[in-house]
Design a protein around this motif. Structure first.
Motif, PDB file in Angstrom:
ATOM      1  N   THR A  54      61.014  20.204 121.432  1.00 36.77           N
ATOM      2  CA  THR A  54      61.880  20.712 120.359  1.00 36.77           C
ATOM      3  C   THR A  54      62.638  19.576 119.693  1.00 36.77           C
ATOM      4  O   THR A  54      63.003  18.603 120.349  1.00 36.77           O
ATOM      5  CB  THR A  54      62.919  21.722 120.876  1.00 36.77           C
ATOM      6  OG1 THR A  54      63.952  21.024 121.580  1.00 36.77           O
ATOM      7  CG2 THR A  54      62.284  22.752 121.788  1.00 36.77           C
ATOM      8  N   THR A  55      62.846  19.685 118.379  1.00 37.09           N
ATOM      9  CA  THR A  55      63.695  18.754 117.656  1.00 37.09           C
ATOM     10  C   THR A  55      64.429  19.509 116.559  1.00 37.09           C
ATOM     11  O   THR A  55      63.975  20.580 116.125  1.00 37.09           O
ATOM     12  CB  THR A  55      62.892  17.609 117.017  1.00 37.09           C
ATOM     13  OG1 THR A  55      61.996  18.133 116.043  1.00 37.09           O
ATOM     14  CG2 THR A  55      62.120  16.813 118.060  1.00 37.09           C
ATOM     15  N   ALA A  56      65.543  18.961 116.119  1.00 32.19           N
ATOM     16  CA  ALA A  56      66.316  19.584 115.043  1.00 32.19           C
ATOM     17  C   ALA A  56      67.056  18.512 114.271  1.00 32.19           C
ATOM     18  O   ALA A  56      67.329  17.429 114.802  1.00 32.19           O
ATOM     19  CB  ALA A  56      67.289  20.611 115.612  1.00 32.19           C
ATOM     20  N   LYS A  57      67.375  18.828 113.019  1.00 31.83           N
ATOM     21  CA  LYS A  57      68.065  17.882 112.158  1.00 31.83           C
ATOM     22  C   LYS A  57      69.558  17.876 112.441  1.00 31.83           C
ATOM     23  O   LYS A  57      70.162  18.903 112.726  1.00 31.83           O
ATOM     24  CB  LYS A  57      67.818  18.239 110.689  1.00 31.83           C
ATOM     25  CG  LYS A  57      66.385  18.088 110.257  1.00 31.83           C
ATOM     26  CD  LYS A  57      66.218  18.467 108.789  1.00 31.83           C
ATOM     27  CE  LYS A  57      64.773  18.312 108.353  1.00 31.83           C
ATOM     28  NZ  LYS A  57      64.595  18.691 106.917  1.00 31.83           N
ATOM     29  N   GLY A  58      70.115  16.692 112.316  1.00 32.48           N
ATOM     30  CA  GLY A  58      71.552  16.556 112.430  1.00 32.48           C
ATOM     31  C   GLY A  58      72.185  16.367 111.075  1.00 32.48           C
ATOM     32  O   GLY A  58      71.732  16.919 110.072  1.00 32.48           O
ATOM     33  N   GLU A  59      73.221  15.541 111.036  1.00 34.25           N
ATOM     34  CA  GLU A  59      74.012  15.342 109.828  1.00 34.25           C
ATOM     35  C   GLU A  59      73.311  14.458 108.794  1.00 34.25           C
ATOM     36  O   GLU A  59      73.424  14.690 107.591  1.00 34.25           O
ATOM     37  CB  GLU A  59      75.335  14.703 110.241  1.00 34.25           C
ATOM     38  CG  GLU A  59      76.355  14.487 109.149  1.00 34.25           C
ATOM     39  CD  GLU A  59      77.589  13.771 109.681  1.00 34.25           C
ATOM     40  OE1 GLU A  59      77.667  13.509 110.900  1.00 34.25           O
ATOM     41  OE2 GLU A  59      78.471  13.450 108.867  1.00 34.25           O
TER      42      GLU A  59
END
Lengths: 115, 113
Positions: A54-59
């Motif tokens: 899993t991966t997700a975007k940050g700021e």
């Protein structure tokens, strides 16, 4: 027990080149993160992962890609480096602390210069 | 979005108590407050975390007023080795809503003999 290890520690790139930063943790943490640190701006979250695969975007995700194929590793890629990506990059990991951010365990940083 | 503001620098003497305050006027209900210490050429290191009121551990105390719009890190009897940059962090794990961390720009503490 090494904690969080980042490689390489220093790298100089030319504009347009690509590279990958590797982060490895030996604490069996579920969560991993990539931050960048720039003078006077604290740390800003680029991407994060809440588990293997899993991966997700940050700021500030633009210009970066990540992968978490194994629980202990989190890779940060720059496909076409730009001078604005000159920074110190920190990887961190943490256990699942419910709603809180928990205790982030940081690596020693990777200093990247893009000419 | 919460923004954290802290003093750029502070000076102190060995043996004194040091209080560093962080302002986070737009803190969200889910947000926790955490403080980190960073030495040159090293990654930040966790000091203390809290949600409200007072938290104390073996190295520091964290004071959070009822409105949670600020927080104060208290370091008792500092030594030369406490010279470092201290970061305030506001953030939370939001489940499917993601993960949020807002770091302040850091307070450079210089402890003199």
């Amino acid at each position: 027990n090494a904690g969080v290890t980042q490689t390489p520690k220093f790298r100089v790139l030319k504009t347009g080149q690509s590279m990958t930063l590797l982060c490895a943790q030996d604490m069996n943490h579920e969560y991993m993160y990539w931050y960048r640190q720039d003078p006077g701006m604290g740390l800003r979250l680029i991407h994060y992962s809440v588990g293997e695969g899993t991966t997700a975007k940050g700021e500030v995700p633009d210009g970066y890609n990540v992968s978490r194929l194994k629980k202990q590793n989190f890779l940060l890629g720059l496909e076409s480096a730009a001078p604005s990506q000159t920074s110190v990059y920190f990887c961190a990991s943490s256990y699942d602390a419910g709603l809180s951010t928990g205790e982030l365990f940081f690596g020693e940083g990777s200093r990247l210069t893009v000419l | 979005l919460a923004k954290t503001t802290q003093p750029i620098s502070m000076d102190s003497y060995e043996g004194q108590e040091v209080n560093i305050t962080c302002s986070h006027n737009n803190i969200a209900t889910n947000d926790y407050i955490t403080w980190y210490q960073q030495f040159p050429s090293q990654g930040p290191r966790f000091i203390i975390q809290g949600y409200k009121t007072k938290v104390t551990n073996e190295v520091a105390s964290l004071f959070i007023p009822a409105d949670r719009k600020s927080s104060t890190l208290s370091l008792p009897r500092v030594s030369l080795s406490d010279t470092a940059v201290y970061y305030c962090l506001v953030g939370a794990h939001l489940g499917t809503g993601g993960f949020k961390t807002i770091f302040g720009a850091g307070t450079r503490l210089f402890v003199k003999a």
